[in-house]
Write a protein that holds these residues in place. Sequence first.
Motif, PDB file in Angstrom:
ATOM      1  N   ALA A 780       0.981  -1.251  -0.098  1.00  0.00           N
ATOM      2  CA  ALA A 780       0.024  -0.209   0.123  1.00  0.00           C
ATOM      3  C   ALA A 780       0.715   1.221   0.080  1.00  0.00           C
ATOM      4  O   ALA A 780       0.517   2.343  -0.223  1.00  0.00           O
ATOM      5  N   ASN A 781       2.055   0.971   0.309  1.00  0.00           N
ATOM      6  CA  ASN A 781       3.056   2.556   0.376  1.00  0.00           C
ATOM      7  C   ASN A 781       2.486   3.355   1.232  1.00  0.00           C
ATOM      8  O   ASN A 781       2.539   4.733   0.977  1.00  0.00           O
ATOM      9  N   ARG A 782       2.228   3.082   2.495  1.00  0.00           N
ATOM     10  CA  ARG A 782       1.821   4.017   3.530  1.00  0.00           C
ATOM     11  C   ARG A 782       2.162   3.811   4.396  1.00  0.00           C
ATOM     12  O   ARG A 782       1.910   4.141   5.789  1.00  0.00           O
ATOM     13  N   LEU A 783       3.253   3.302   4.811  1.00  0.00           N
ATOM     14  CA  LEU A 783       4.207   3.301   5.750  1.00  0.00           C
ATOM     15  C   LEU A 783       4.836   4.484   6.377  1.00  0.00           C
ATOM     16  O   LEU A 783       5.216   5.435   5.703  1.00  0.00           O
ATOM     17  N   SER A 784       5.250   4.604   7.647  1.00  0.00           N
ATOM     18  CA  SER A 784       6.076   5.663   8.581  1.00  0.00           C
ATOM     19  C   SER A 784       6.920   5.034   9.346  1.00  0.00           C
ATOM     20  O   SER A 784       6.771   3.744   9.790  1.00  0.00           O
ATOM     21  N   ALA A 785       7.995   5.839   9.772  1.00  0.00           N
ATOM     22  CA  ALA A 785       8.958   5.181  10.631  1.00  0.00           C
ATOM     23  C   ALA A 785       8.245   4.926  11.946  1.00  0.00           C
ATOM     24  O   ALA A 785       8.715   3.915  12.688  1.00  0.00           O
ATOM     25  N   ASP A 786       7.419   5.847  12.617  1.00  0.00           N
ATOM     26  CA  ASP A 786       6.682   5.028  13.664  1.00  0.00           C
ATOM     27  C   ASP A 786       5.364   4.518  13.622  1.00  0.00           C
ATOM     28  O   ASP A 786       4.669   4.083  14.378  1.00  0.00           O
ATOM     29  N   SER A 787       5.280   3.778  12.461  1.00  0.00           N
ATOM     30  CA  SER A 787       4.215   3.001  12.139  1.00  0.00           C
ATOM     31  C   SER A 787       4.225   1.563  13.031  1.00  0.00           C
ATOM     32  O   SER A 787       5.100   0.886  13.266  1.00  0.00           O
ATOM     33  N   GLU A 788       2.957   1.165  13.578  1.00  0.00           N
ATOM     34  CA  GLU A 788       2.814  -0.043  14.144  1.00  0.00           C
ATOM     35  C   GLU A 788       3.101  -1.321  13.411  1.00  0.00           C
ATOM     36  O   GLU A 788       3.507  -2.413  13.886  1.00  0.00           O
ATOM     37  N   THR A 789       2.928  -0.982  12.047  1.00  0.00           N
ATOM     38  CA  THR A 789       3.492  -2.063  11.137  1.00  0.00           C
ATOM     39  C   THR A 789       4.897  -2.690  11.319  1.00  0.00           C
ATOM     40  O   THR A 789       5.198  -3.766  11.160  1.00  0.00           O
ATOM     41  N   ILE A 790       5.721  -1.874  11.882  1.00  0.00           N
ATOM     42  CA  ILE A 790       7.209  -2.256  11.700  1.00  0.00           C
ATOM     43  C   ILE A 790       7.230  -3.153  12.721  1.00  0.00           C
ATOM     44  O   ILE A 790       8.135  -4.021  12.868  1.00  0.00           O
ATOM     45  N   GLU A 791       6.554  -2.861  13.874  1.00  0.00           N
ATOM     46  CA  GLU A 791       6.518  -3.891  15.111  1.00  0.00           C
ATOM     47  C   GLU A 791       5.939  -5.169  14.717  1.00  0.00           C
ATOM     48  O   GLU A 791       6.273  -6.308  15.186  1.00  0.00           O
TER      49      GLU A 791
END
Length: 949
Positions: A780-791
């Motif tokens: 989706a190309n909607r990530l950010s550095a503080d995104s919960e998806t990183i976890e």
Amino acid sequence: MASSSGTGKKIQADSTDEEHTEVEEEEEEEETLEHFDDFTLASSWERFISEIEAVCRLWMSDGPKNLLEKGAVLLEYSGNLYKVTTETKYALKSYCVEYYFETNPAVDAGKPADWNFDLHDLQLCFGVKEFLVIAPQSASGVVLDAPEASKLLSAVAIALSNCSSLWPAFVPVHDPSRKAYIGIQSMGTVFTRRFEADRVGTQVPIKLMHLEGLYELFVSKFAYSTLDLSVHNFKVRFAMKLTFRTLPFDEDYMKDFNARITTSGENLTGETSNGAQWDDDCSWSEWYSAEDPVKGFELIAIWSEKMVESSMEMAELENASPHEAEKWLISLRLEGSKGSRIGFASQLHLLVDALQMSFEAHFIEDFVSAAENPGSDNLKSSMVIPSPTVRDRVLKELFIEGVQFKDFADGGYKTSRAVKGAPLKSLFAQFCLHSLWFGNCNIRAIAVLWIEFVREVRWCWEESQPLPRMPPNGSIDLSTCLINQKLQMLAICIERKCQLSEDYQDCIGSIDHIDSMSEEESVVGDDLLNIQTPSVNFSGKVDRKPEDADLFNDKKSSDFTRRGSAGIVDSMMLLKSYQSMHAPYTQEPPLMTEDMHEERMQAVEAFGDSFNFSAQLERDILTSDMSAFKAANPDAIFEDFIRWHSPGDWEEDDDPQSSESSSSNALDIKKSKDSWPPHGRLSKRMSEHGNLWRKIWNSSPALPVSDQKPLLDQNREGEKVLHYLETLQPHELLEQMVCTAFRAAADTLCQTSYGELKQMETKMQQLYPTMASALRPLQANRLSADSETIEDFRRLCVVFEHVEKLMSLAASLHRKLIRAPRLSREIFNDYYNFYIPTMGTGLTEDIVEKEFEKKQEVRDHEREVLSNMFVPPTANQSWRKVLSMGNLLNGHEPILREIIFSLRDRVSGNHYAARSSTSVSQQEIETYRMYISGTSNDLRVALSVVSCD
């Protein structure tokens, strides 16, 4: 009157006082009866005994079922032994009283022939089932003072006697390392059993190193207890368990083992690795060398209970081979869980960290220049860039000459396409795998490697060199990541660019000569006649068979102007000319990547018409096809093109003969000419006024594909691919790298040979959907550095680590037990069931993993495989030159020898027996028992003796 009334009041008052006095006296008497002074509790010693007695009575009344409800604790090493605990004080000291019990009292836990591995140490030493332990609450947990120990044991014995309990009681004494105990048990009769256990220490007499000496030790203890020093003629029950341990599976072991195989000429165990490392032939060995999870095996040989009458029999038993034991059991010695494990999972963790940092810059070059940027302290920290030598070596491996493209479908698991990454053998997948180990996978190292990678790709383009590890033809695989699609597009552009080179242009003239053949020379065989729309690349290159010939003898003037014909189309005839229809060579549709398709869909939405054309692209494709058709059929009209290109838009008149089946031969063609002209009409949409197709037909020139402008401009598309790669934002690169790295790592693992382990196969099948679900947000190309998806990605790394650990164990077991597949399968199944409940997906390991101790019985035909794992010790190994113990296995003495001597007898005189134990006198009991455990230089002896009080 007054006086009499006063006297009456006084008498009444006196009587009332007397009544009160009597009531008070009665209450005092009742209180005296209820709270009498118990002189048996006058001392602290007696109160101490009373407290223990009260606790024991409570435990006895509750029973195992109620104790479980009240929170009894199950011991970790046992599946059936529970413990309850209470505290008490005596003489300013605190003591802990523990009661151990089982939920199935019918099982004889102390039966020596079973050698139950779930037994408590005291159960194994003394053959008891449920028991009490009283110990001081101190650092050592033992009673160092002998008088204090005796007093404690006496207190517990009195308390248990008052309860009519038959529980044995133990007190730990001496030093904790000695595992010494003293104990006592009332037998419910005039008999009492006493226990004592202690270590002999490191100075073991030579006599006690052998079974004969241990047998004589037991006989002497029995003779001393009976005061009959001449007692020797009786039968002693004997049981033995020997534990052997293989040498560590390290480099020295592998060298010695392989040397033994070379000398003998036979692979005795089936071990498949011939290198110094155990995983040299594993799929992951190209990227890292894993620690062997199997550090060794422990083999347990068990001799069941048998009768022995003399020390000579014991000497014979000491010389017996372990192969003569009734039962063999095997257990794993696994790698410790301490420390970080290096593998794909650990590097994927670092790659996710790099993804999080990629949002801190807009250009890849910003990370490369971080060292010169004074405000980039966060980027500098622990981010080492490897030397140019290392970088050049990686690039050389990626762009190695002569690497042929392999089918992507063969590079991974069936369901790996669910993860939108690059195939395992592709160029970008190999780049991602190299990046995992390049500079410890930090963002700066990745940036440096990517820039050099793009430079090498541009060099291949400018020098017209084939792009390695990429297919030079075919269609674009849209199920892969965009970078892989771009590289595939570039590889095709390079190939087509090479086809336009000077050497390739030399053959165009000969092809044009073939294309200008007459109709009778251009009719092809049955195989080509079934092709309605044959295709060719943009250059018009044709693979023709020189023996193709026309079936007709009549020649028209148009035959000499015909160009680009691929052959006659079945039995179709042109409408306005008495000639067969020829199928033209056409250009392939232009290749498009995912982003190009999105642009096309946007064009459809913005400029769409009734025919769903996407602006100029669709117009160019249709123009090319019409021009090629006109060149192959000079006398054709628009209706002829519709009949060939879009049969659904041509409505034929009803003809009985048209429904008959026909084959593509000369007779059918002759019949079609006899029935000329064909009857039919255009469909409604094609016959409308101002139809776009007719407009394009009228404006299209007659040009074969060799003279047409290519639909795919390889120069423009190649430069567009390079522009995309050079301007790619850091987070877009890392997002595709994460997907590809997970997919490639999983594909690498699934190529490992691990035998028929269904659990492992199921785990791999479950891994791909898990990865696809977790990595879907990257598309989706909607990530950010503080995104919960990183976890979520980090948790996915934990899941991957568990699967990788199971895979390494499965591979190791398969290689070591390849000639005993059942044993390998059963051991892995046990570990799988043990390990799966502890997996989880947390970022930290909160639960301490307990040791895996499950054992598997070895069948007779599998013993030879295991015995050959015990490579004879060599001079460079730490083994004693003189072995002290017998029962050797290929020169290995047991690391632990456990022996049980026992005597049984019937008891009588049970007039003191408790009601619950009236059957004791009707059974045999162990009157003498000695448990001996240890090695030749460390011996522990536990003795239990029944005596008459």
